[in-house]
Design a protein around this motif. Structure first.
Motif, PDB file in Angstrom:
ATOM      1  N   ASP A  32       0.822  -1.211   0.000  1.00 24.15           N
ATOM      2  CA  ASP A  32       0.000   0.000   0.000  1.00 24.15           C
ATOM      3  C   ASP A  32       0.856   1.261   0.000  1.00 24.15           C
ATOM      4  OD1 ASP A  32      -2.254  -1.565   0.039  1.00 24.15           O
ATOM      5  OD2 ASP A  32      -2.638  -1.306   2.189  1.00 24.15           O
ATOM      6  N   ALA A  33       2.061   1.166   0.574  1.00 24.43           N
ATOM      7  CA  ALA A  33       2.954   2.331   0.645  1.00 24.43           C
ATOM      8  C   ALA A  33       3.696   2.591  -0.656  1.00 24.43           C
ATOM      9  CB  ALA A  33       3.950   2.142   1.787  1.00 24.43           C
ATOM     10  N   GLY A  34       3.600   1.653  -1.616  1.00 23.38           N
ATOM     11  CA  GLY A  34       4.223   1.906  -2.912  1.00 23.38           C
ATOM     12  C   GLY A  34       5.103   0.804  -3.459  1.00 23.38           C
ATOM     13  N   ALA A  35       5.275  -0.289  -2.721  1.00 25.38           N
ATOM     14  CA  ALA A  35       6.094  -1.390  -3.236  1.00 25.38           C
ATOM     15  C   ALA A  35       5.375  -2.109  -4.365  1.00 25.38           C
ATOM     16  CB  ALA A  35       6.426  -2.381  -2.119  1.00 25.38           C
ATOM     17  N   GLY A  36       6.109  -2.442  -5.417  1.00 18.26           N
ATOM     18  CA  GLY A  36       5.523  -3.199  -6.516  1.00 18.26           C
ATOM     19  C   GLY A  36       5.381  -4.671  -6.188  1.00 18.26           C
ATOM     20  N   ALA A  37       6.308  -5.192  -5.388  1.00 18.16           N
ATOM     21  CA  ALA A  37       6.283  -6.587  -4.946  1.00 18.16           C
ATOM     22  C   ALA A  37       7.005  -6.671  -3.612  1.00 18.16           C
ATOM     23  CB  ALA A  37       6.938  -7.510  -5.965  1.00 18.16           C
ATOM     24  N   VAL A  38       6.681  -7.711  -2.846  1.00 19.91           N
ATOM     25  CA  VAL A  38       7.307  -7.902  -1.538  1.00 19.91           C
ATOM     26  C   VAL A  38       7.785  -9.342  -1.432  1.00 19.91           C
ATOM     27  CG1 VAL A  38       7.053  -7.639   0.954  1.00 19.91           C
ATOM     28  CG2 VAL A  38       5.655  -6.238  -0.576  1.00 19.91           C
ATOM     29  N   VAL A  39       9.018  -9.510  -0.950  1.00 21.61           N
ATOM     30  CA  VAL A  39       9.590 -10.843  -0.760  1.00 21.61           C
ATOM     31  C   VAL A  39       9.369 -11.267   0.696  1.00 21.61           C
ATOM     32  CG1 VAL A  39      11.645 -12.292  -0.983  1.00 21.61           C
ATOM     33  CG2 VAL A  39      11.374 -10.267  -2.457  1.00 21.61           C
ATOM     34  N   LEU A 253      14.283   1.855   8.777  1.00 16.05           N
ATOM     35  CA  LEU A 253      14.802   3.019   9.488  1.00 16.05           C
ATOM     36  C   LEU A 253      13.918   4.255   9.338  1.00 16.05           C
ATOM     37  CD1 LEU A 253      18.658   2.828   8.820  1.00 16.05           C
ATOM     38  CD2 LEU A 253      17.467   2.421  10.976  1.00 16.05           C
ATOM     39  N   ARG A 254      13.233   4.375   8.197  1.00 19.26           N
ATOM     40  CA  ARG A 254      12.524   5.629   7.911  1.00 19.26           C
ATOM     41  C   ARG A 254      11.028   5.471   7.698  1.00 19.26           C
ATOM     42  NH1 ARG A 254      17.329   8.099   4.016  1.00 19.26           N
ATOM     43  NH2 ARG A 254      18.932   7.952   5.642  1.00 19.26           N
ATOM     44  N   GLY A 255      10.528   4.267   7.904  1.00 19.64           N
ATOM     45  CA  GLY A 255       9.095   4.059   7.823  1.00 19.64           C
ATOM     46  C   GLY A 255       8.607   3.740   6.428  1.00 19.64           C
ATOM     47  N   GLU A 256       7.415   3.153   6.365  1.00 15.46           N
ATOM     48  CA  GLU A 256       6.857   2.714   5.087  1.00 15.46           C
ATOM     49  C   GLU A 256       6.603   3.868   4.124  1.00 15.46           C
ATOM     50  OE1 GLU A 256       3.597   1.043   7.010  1.00 15.46           O
ATOM     51  OE2 GLU A 256       4.741  -0.662   7.783  1.00 15.46           O
ATOM     52  N   ALA A 257       6.307   5.065   4.657  1.00 13.86           N
ATOM     53  CA  ALA A 257       6.039   6.223   3.794  1.00 13.86           C
ATOM     54  C   ALA A 257       7.248   6.601   2.954  1.00 13.86           C
ATOM     55  CB  ALA A 257       5.593   7.408   4.638  1.00 13.86           C
ATOM     56  N   SER A 258       8.444   6.166   3.367  1.00 11.51           N
ATOM     57  CA  SER A 258       9.661   6.478   2.602  1.00 11.51           C
ATOM     58  C   SER A 258       9.641   5.844   1.220  1.00 11.51           C
ATOM     59  CB  SER A 258      10.906   6.011   3.364  1.00 11.51           C
ATOM     60  OG  SER A 258      10.896   4.598   3.532  1.00 11.51           O
ATOM     61  N   LEU A 259       8.841   4.785   1.035  1.00 16.52           N
ATOM     62  CA  LEU A 259       8.801   4.102  -0.263  1.00 16.52           C
ATOM     63  C   LEU A 259       8.192   4.998  -1.335  1.00 16.52           C
ATOM     64  CD1 LEU A 259       7.655   0.560   0.898  1.00 16.52           C
ATOM     65  CD2 LEU A 259       9.981   1.335   0.379  1.00 16.52           C
ATOM     66  N   GLY A 260       7.125   5.711  -0.993  1.00 21.62           N
ATOM     67  CA  GLY A 260       6.511   6.610  -1.954  1.00 21.62           C
ATOM     68  C   GLY A 260       7.452   7.733  -2.347  1.00 21.62           C
ATOM     69  N   LYS A 261       8.166   8.283  -1.357  1.00 26.96           N
ATOM     70  CA  LYS A 261       9.136   9.345  -1.647  1.00 26.96           C
ATOM     71  C   LYS A 261      10.265   8.826  -2.533  1.00 26.96           C
ATOM     72  CE  LYS A 261      11.922  12.938   0.569  1.00 26.96           C
ATOM     73  NZ  LYS A 261      13.044  12.814  -0.358  1.00 26.96           N
ATOM     74  N   LEU A 262      10.739   7.631  -2.229  1.00 29.68           N
ATOM     75  CA  LEU A 262      11.795   7.034  -3.042  1.00 29.68           C
ATOM     76  C   LEU A 262      11.359   6.918  -4.499  1.00 29.68           C
ATOM     77  CD1 LEU A 262      14.510   5.415  -3.309  1.00 29.68           C
ATOM     78  CD2 LEU A 262      13.153   3.368  -2.846  1.00 29.68           C
ATOM     79  N   PHE A 263      10.158   6.393  -4.722  1.00 26.15           N
ATOM     80  CA  PHE A 263       9.656   6.208  -6.082  1.00 26.15           C
ATOM     81  C   PHE A 263       9.506   7.544  -6.803  1.00 26.15           C
ATOM     82  CE2 PHE A 263       5.878   4.571  -8.784  1.00 26.15           C
ATOM     83  CZ  PHE A 263       6.725   4.346  -9.869  1.00 26.15           C
ATOM     84  N   ASN A 264       8.933   8.536  -6.123  1.00 28.04           N
ATOM     85  CA  ASN A 264       8.736   9.844  -6.749  1.00 28.04           C
ATOM     86  C   ASN A 264      10.069  10.519  -7.068  1.00 28.04           C
ATOM     87  OD1 ASN A 264       5.933   9.681  -6.715  1.00 28.04           O
ATOM     88  ND2 ASN A 264       5.781  10.593  -4.676  1.00 28.04           N
ATOM     89  N   ASP A 265      11.022  10.423  -6.148  1.00 27.35           N
ATOM     90  CA  ASP A 265      12.341  11.019  -6.392  1.00 27.35           C
ATOM     91  C   ASP A 265      13.059  10.312  -7.530  1.00 27.35           C
ATOM     92  OD1 ASP A 265      11.879  12.777  -4.358  1.00 27.35           O
ATOM     93  OD2 ASP A 265      13.236  11.823  -2.911  1.00 27.35           O
ATOM     94  N   PHE A 266      12.932   9.007  -7.575  1.00 22.99           N
ATOM     95  CA  PHE A 266      13.537   8.224  -8.657  1.00 22.99           C
ATOM     96  C   PHE A 266      12.994   8.661 -10.011  1.00 22.99           C
ATOM     97  CE2 PHE A 266      13.027   4.220 -11.230  1.00 22.99           C
ATOM     98  CZ  PHE A 266      14.358   4.102 -11.612  1.00 22.99           C
TER      99      PHE A 266
END
Length: 360
Positions: A32-39, A253-266
């Protein structure tokens, strides 16, 4: 959408096997936070009993852990967690290890439970080729091999994996052994035997090199895992040859919300650099990796308006060639053109401009 081995992903970010993928609910939060897949955490015949403590911060952007595999029995994943993930629509990569005996017993059950892809992992990387061959005979879903980083001739080994039928490669696992010490007591910070495995930003340069070497030898997709904490880190991994971005330490370390920021910055970096897709940037660095004796001639460009006069460029100059008083000055007789001064400049007031290439 992003296509991984025929499976549609909403983003190229894949959560590596670790603490946050311990059960279906946690994996759903990551999705839900933005991961395309989870292992998943690695499924074995026996549940793990972890030492305590088994995770410690090493730097602000890195961890050391001696966590083992999942602390659930395999039946919990097969009968409950994976079917639940299927119902919730989470793209699930089931990590299975660590021996041929275990994988041969588990992979079919995991596939039937609803896993989209299987990722194989072993403490002894030489076991991966027979494990891959056996798994490919048993399941019809795609198979990934996850590699430890310290494999000699890792590119050649991955070519053998490709010939054995592996569909993709995750590069790479954590680095170690490593440990930290509590200076007040003299004891290791981790439980168990005190040793663990390093993850996070500090291992990114190692990961980039491994991705580069693997991409030189294989055509299968690569999931770059190990050290990605920012959008620019993700771009580096793609430029080294990765097709997908693996993360594990970042959301811990930075919480699940960091995934959305990572994707947008990428995505913002790719757009700024003129790339319309990951494919356009994938492996771009390979065309610039030339003769090891090649020397690039450059000049320094200084922008006074960007300069905050922090003096970092002066402090790091080993040759005392740079000074900053009223103006920026460089003693060209003393300067060895190592480039460190420009690399530490926080505002890019000091940059290098390539002039030509010459050979020593």
């Amino acid at each position: 959408m992003y296509n991984l081995l025929g499976v549609e992903l909403k983003s190229p970010i894949i959560i590596g096997s670790g603490p946050l993928s311990y059960n279906a609910e946690s994996m759903k939060r990551l999705s839900d936070a933005g991961a395309g897949a989870v292992v998943t955490k690695t499924i074995r015949k026996e549940r793990a009993i972890n030492p305590a403590p088994h995770m410690v911060k090493s730097t602000n952007s890195s961890l050391i852990n001696n966590e083992k595999w999942t602390d659930f029995e395999p039946e919990r994943w097969i009968d409950e967690e994976i079917p639940k993930l299927k119902e919730m629509g989470v793209v699930t990569i089931a990590s299975v290890g660590h021996t041929l005996e275990e994988s041969s017993e588990l992979v079919e059950k995991v596939a039937k439970a609803g896993a989209d892809i299987i990722e194989l992992v072993s403490y002894d990387y030489t076991d991966l080729i027979p494990i891959v061959k056996d798994t490919k005979k048993r399941v019809s879903i795609p198979v990934i091999a996850k590699l430890p980083p310290m494999i000699e001739n890792i590119g050649d080994f991955c070519k053998e994996l490709e010939e054995a039928g592996v569909d993709a490669i995750t590069a790479c696992d954590s680095v170690g052994p490593a440990f930290r010490i509590d200076i007040e007591t003299g004891k290791p910070l981790l439980g168990g035997n005190g040793f663990g495995w390093l993850t996070g930003e500090v291992i990114k340069p190692i990961t980039l090199h491994k991705i580069y070497e693997i991409r030189r030898k294989v055509n299968v997709p690569i999931i770059g895992l190990g050290g990605c904490m920012t959008g620019s880190d993700a771009v580096e991994m793609v430029m080294a040859g990765a097709n997908f971005i693996g993360v594990c330490t970042l959301p811990i370390l930075r919480g699940e919300a960091s995934l959305g920021k990572l994707f947008n910055d990428f995505k913002a970096h790719l757009h700024r650099l003129g790339y319309n897709s990951i494919d356009e940037a994938c492996g771009i660095v390979h065309q610039y990796m030339g003769d090891i004796n090649e020397r690039t001639k450059f000049e320094f460009i200084y922008d006074e308006e960007k300069c905050t006069r922090c003096n970092l460029c002066v402090k790091v100059c080993a040759y005392k060639a740079r000074t900053l008083n009223e103006t920026m000055e460089l003693d060209k007789e003393e300067c060895r053109y190592c480039g460190l001064c420009a690399s530490v400049c926080p505002t890019k007031a000091l940059e290098v401009h390539e002039l030509q290439k010459a050979y020593n």
